[in-house]
Scaffold this motif. Structure first.
Motif, PDB file in Angstrom:
ATOM      1  N   GLU A 278      48.467  43.749  42.201  1.00  0.00           N
ATOM      2  CA  GLU A 278      50.030  43.897  41.723  1.00  0.00           C
ATOM      3  C   GLU A 278      50.354  43.367  40.520  1.00  0.00           C
ATOM      4  N   GLY A 279      50.070  42.185  40.108  1.00  0.00           N
ATOM      5  CA  GLY A 279      50.321  41.551  38.551  1.00  0.00           C
ATOM      6  C   GLY A 279      49.845  42.259  37.444  1.00  0.00           C
ATOM      7  N   ARG A 280      48.745  42.957  37.777  1.00  0.00           N
ATOM      8  CA  ARG A 280      48.061  43.795  36.531  1.00  0.00           C
ATOM      9  C   ARG A 280      47.801  42.493  35.277  1.00  0.00           C
ATOM     10  N   PHE A 281      47.518  41.436  35.697  1.00  0.00           N
ATOM     11  CA  PHE A 281      47.056  40.671  34.442  1.00  0.00           C
ATOM     12  C   PHE A 281      46.169  41.254  33.638  1.00  0.00           C
ATOM     13  N   SER A 282      46.130  41.113  32.477  1.00  0.00           N
ATOM     14  CA  SER A 282      45.098  41.529  31.416  1.00  0.00           C
ATOM     15  C   SER A 282      44.908  41.027  30.245  1.00  0.00           C
ATOM     16  N   ILE A 283      43.952  41.081  29.601  1.00  0.00           N
ATOM     17  CA  ILE A 283      43.348  40.506  28.341  1.00  0.00           C
ATOM     18  C   ILE A 283      42.820  41.902  27.522  1.00  0.00           C
ATOM     19  N   THR A 284      42.680  41.054  26.005  1.00  0.00           N
ATOM     20  CA  THR A 284      42.285  42.368  25.207  1.00  0.00           C
ATOM     21  C   THR A 284      40.991  41.561  24.338  1.00  0.00           C
TER      22      THR A 284
ATOM     23  N   VAL B 206      48.763  37.839  49.403  1.00  0.00           N
ATOM     24  CA  VAL B 206      47.765  38.152  48.062  1.00  0.00           C
ATOM     25  C   VAL B 206      47.861  37.159  47.157  1.00  0.00           C
ATOM     26  N   VAL B 207      46.662  36.842  46.712  1.00  0.00           N
ATOM     27  CA  VAL B 207      46.573  35.662  45.589  1.00  0.00           C
ATOM     28  C   VAL B 207      46.295  36.742  44.304  1.00  0.00           C
ATOM     29  N   PRO B 208      47.318  36.566  43.337  1.00  0.00           N
ATOM     30  CA  PRO B 208      47.197  37.282  42.277  1.00  0.00           C
ATOM     31  C   PRO B 208      46.162  36.943  41.285  1.00  0.00           C
ATOM     32  N   VAL B 209      45.538  37.446  40.353  1.00  0.00           N
ATOM     33  CA  VAL B 209      44.814  36.926  39.615  1.00  0.00           C
ATOM     34  C   VAL B 209      45.506  36.333  38.508  1.00  0.00           C
ATOM     35  N   GLU B 210      45.296  35.191  37.732  1.00  0.00           N
ATOM     36  CA  GLU B 210      46.176  34.341  36.871  1.00  0.00           C
ATOM     37  C   GLU B 210      45.479  34.488  35.741  1.00  0.00           C
ATOM     38  N   ASN B 211      44.185  34.466  35.627  1.00  0.00           N
ATOM     39  CA  ASN B 211      43.509  34.322  34.304  1.00  0.00           C
ATOM     40  C   ASN B 211      42.115  35.388  34.705  1.00  0.00           C
ATOM     41  N   ILE B 212      41.636  35.853  33.324  1.00  0.00           N
ATOM     42  CA  ILE B 212      40.432  36.542  33.135  1.00  0.00           C
ATOM     43  C   ILE B 212      39.459  35.794  32.412  1.00  0.00           C
ATOM     44  N   VAL B 213      38.501  35.487  32.878  1.00  0.00           N
ATOM     45  CA  VAL B 213      37.585  34.495  32.150  1.00  0.00           C
ATOM     46  C   VAL B 213      36.464  35.443  31.258  1.00  0.00           C
ATOM     47  N   VAL B 214      36.130  35.327  30.169  1.00  0.00           N
ATOM     48  CA  VAL B 214      35.187  36.142  29.495  1.00  0.00           C
ATOM     49  C   VAL B 214      33.738  35.425  29.418  1.00  0.00           C
ATOM     50  N   SER B 215      32.683  35.932  29.921  1.00  0.00           N
ATOM     51  CA  SER B 215      31.271  35.112  29.620  1.00  0.00           C
ATOM     52  C   SER B 215      30.916  34.992  28.095  1.00  0.00           C
ATOM     53  N   ASP B 216      30.268  33.739  28.086  1.00  0.00           N
ATOM     54  CA  ASP B 216      29.769  33.561  26.603  1.00  0.00           C
ATOM     55  C   ASP B 216      28.682  34.682  26.346  1.00  0.00           C
ATOM     56  N   GLU B 217      28.165  35.298  27.389  1.00  0.00           N
ATOM     57  CA  GLU B 217      26.894  36.014  27.144  1.00  0.00           C
ATOM     58  C   GLU B 217      27.640  37.661  26.567  1.00  0.00           C
ATOM     59  N   LEU B 218      29.025  37.865  26.512  1.00  0.00           N
ATOM     60  CA  LEU B 218      29.429  38.988  26.215  1.00  0.00           C
ATOM     61  C   LEU B 218      28.918  39.244  24.625  1.00  0.00           C
ATOM     62  N   PRO B 219      28.248  40.231  24.367  1.00  0.00           N
ATOM     63  CA  PRO B 219      27.945  40.567  22.902  1.00  0.00           C
ATOM     64  C   PRO B 219      29.251  40.574  22.057  1.00  0.00           C
ATOM     65  N   GLU B 220      28.972  40.175  20.767  1.00  0.00           N
ATOM     66  CA  GLU B 220      30.079  40.701  19.742  1.00  0.00           C
ATOM     67  C   GLU B 220      30.008  41.628  19.313  1.00  0.00           C
TER      68      GLU B 220
ATOM     69  N   ALA C 228      31.494  44.961  33.386  1.00  0.00           N
ATOM     70  CA  ALA C 228      31.819  44.332  34.666  1.00  0.00           C
ATOM     71  C   ALA C 228      31.078  42.870  34.892  1.00  0.00           C
ATOM     72  N   SER C 229      29.772  42.805  34.177  1.00  0.00           N
ATOM     73  CA  SER C 229      29.080  41.632  34.447  1.00  0.00           C
ATOM     74  C   SER C 229      29.584  40.591  33.528  1.00  0.00           C
ATOM     75  N   TYR C 230      30.511  40.869  32.514  1.00  0.00           N
ATOM     76  CA  TYR C 230      30.783  39.751  31.516  1.00  0.00           C
ATOM     77  C   TYR C 230      32.251  39.150  31.869  1.00  0.00           C
ATOM     78  N   PHE C 231      32.921  39.595  32.966  1.00  0.00           N
ATOM     79  CA  PHE C 231      34.377  39.079  33.201  1.00  0.00           C
ATOM     80  C   PHE C 231      34.540  38.674  34.656  1.00  0.00           C
ATOM     81  N   SER C 232      35.265  37.694  34.717  1.00  0.00           N
ATOM     82  CA  SER C 232      35.610  36.942  36.376  1.00  0.00           C
ATOM     83  C   SER C 232      37.043  36.559  36.382  1.00  0.00           C
ATOM     84  N   ALA C 233      37.486  36.915  37.459  1.00  0.00           N
ATOM     85  CA  ALA C 233      39.020  36.450  37.846  1.00  0.00           C
ATOM     86  C   ALA C 233      39.274  35.082  38.170  1.00  0.00           C
TER      87      ALA C 233
END
Length: 124
Positions: A83-89, A8-22, A33-38
């Protein structure tokens, strides 16, 4: 030789799209879902679950449908399902689109204004 399951290759980072509205408006729904990638790109599980810290400001389904409820700022938690449950806020502002004037309450519907005294221009 018996082959085992691929590691299993864990998620090490979550990237936020510049298109995500503020910000979003009350009663507006966006699909987070369309604004985040692993990362890395070869992560085994590239989907997330979503939650908010204050459902009086915004609600979110576990698959990422965020709806503004009332004006304010809410923290949106994005968590990888591996399993790593990497998260961002990330903070999201919900714009209050209810105004009061001497003529009565006015509600912004996103593109048009509706006067709750009965007068409305809701055409497209």
């Amino acid at each position: 030789i018996k082959q085992g399951a691929a590691p299993v290759v864990p998620v090490e980072n979550i990237v936020v799209s510049d298109e995500l509205p503020e910000s979003i408006y009350m009663h507006q729904t966006i699909d987070l879902a369309s604004y985040f990638s692993a990362l890395p790109e070869n992560a085994s599980y590239k989907t997330f679950t979503y939650s908010v810290d204050d459902e009086s400001i915004a609600t979110v389904t576990t698959d990422g449908k965020l709806t503004g409820v009332w004006g304010g700022v809410v923290n949106v938690n994005v968590t990888a399902i591996d399993e790593g449950r990497f998260s961002i806020t990330v903070p999201m502002t919900v714009e209050s689109n209810v105004l009061y004037s001497t003529d009565g309450w006015t509600v912004e519907t996103g593109k048009r204004w509706k006067n709750c005294n009965g007068l409305a221009d809701l055409g497209q």
